[in-house]
Design an enzyme around this catalytic site. Structure first.
Site: not given
Length: 249
Positions: A19, A66, A91, A112
């Site tokens: 991530h 997020n 990613d 997100n």
């Protein structure tokens, strides 16, 4: 001015996560070009430099993935930037590892960090048509595995293609600054293709050279040499004569 934002989660425990490939890419750009030291501003780490005559800000939100839009929105408002001045690197599950794609606008596709930026950009500028530079990490194969997969570290075997990808991206970042997205994608693809070709050449077994055929002259010399060593008389000569049917003259 261009704001190049890499997405990730802050903290050493997340540094090698799939991530965090956006953070990794921006760090490589920072290392390969003349940028100022990282400083904290706009809920992010920010660095300033020049690429191909244009001012570039490297940006790593520290709000956790997020809430990335909070930091990006704050910087966009301060510098009075438009959607075309923003590039976000992140990613992408739906691209194979090492693949790179760039496009303006589009869907968040469940990411997100992009959802958060989209919401802030829509409210701030009424547009989500900023450029998205997606770096493929592959898909684990099932939806229920995604969370663990993206927050898992890259394997050691991934280091080879990651190094080539980041180096090619950083070395050719001027294409991104010039808005030549196809040029950047081509350069990165060529670098990765070259790496693959080198690996295949190293893995291929070395063929043994076929024995050289002897010339007729060499064969004749060997035959002559062997014939010269045969005894002309005695018990051995008599036996060879009977074997080969040689008659006494």
């Amino acid at each position: 001015m261009l704001l190049i934002t890499g997405l990730g989660n802050p903290g050493a425990q997340y540094a090698r996560n799939r991530h965090n490939i956006g953070f990794m890419a921006v760090d490589e750009i920072h290392a390969r070009h003349r940028f100022s030291p990282w400083s904290k501003k706009f809920q992010a780490l920010i660095s300033e430099g020049m690429i191909d005559g244009e001012k570039v800000l490297l940006f790593k939100p520290q709000t956790f993935m997020n809430l990335s839009g909070q930091a990006v929105g704050e910087a966009m408002r301060f510098f009075k930037l438009s959607a075309s001045d923003l590039v976000v690197i992140y990613d992408e599950l739906d691209l194979p590892p090492a693949k790179l794609r760039i496009k303006a606008g589009g869907s968040a596709n469940g990411h997100n960090g992009i959802k958060s930026i989209d919401a802030h950009m829509q409210g701030l500028l009424g547009s989500r048509d900023y450029r998205r530079l997606r770096l493929g990490i592959g898909h684990p194969g099932a939806k229920e595995l995604v969370h663990h997969y993206v927050l898992g570290d890259f394997a050691k075997a991934d280091n080879e293609w990651l190094e080539v990808l980041f180096t090619a991206l950083a070395d050719n970042i001027a294409y991104l600054v010039k808005r030549d997205d196809n040029g950047l994608m081509n350069k990165v693809a060529l670098a990765l293709a070259g790496k693959t070709a080198n690996q295949e050449n190293k893995a291929a077994p070395t063929a043994k050279a076929a024995p050289k055929a002897q010339s007729h002259i060499r064969q004749a010399r060997q035959h002559h040499t062997m014939a010269a060593k045969l005894p002309a008389s005695g018990p051995m000569a008599d036996m060879l004569a009977k074997l080969f049917g040689k008659k006494d003259s």
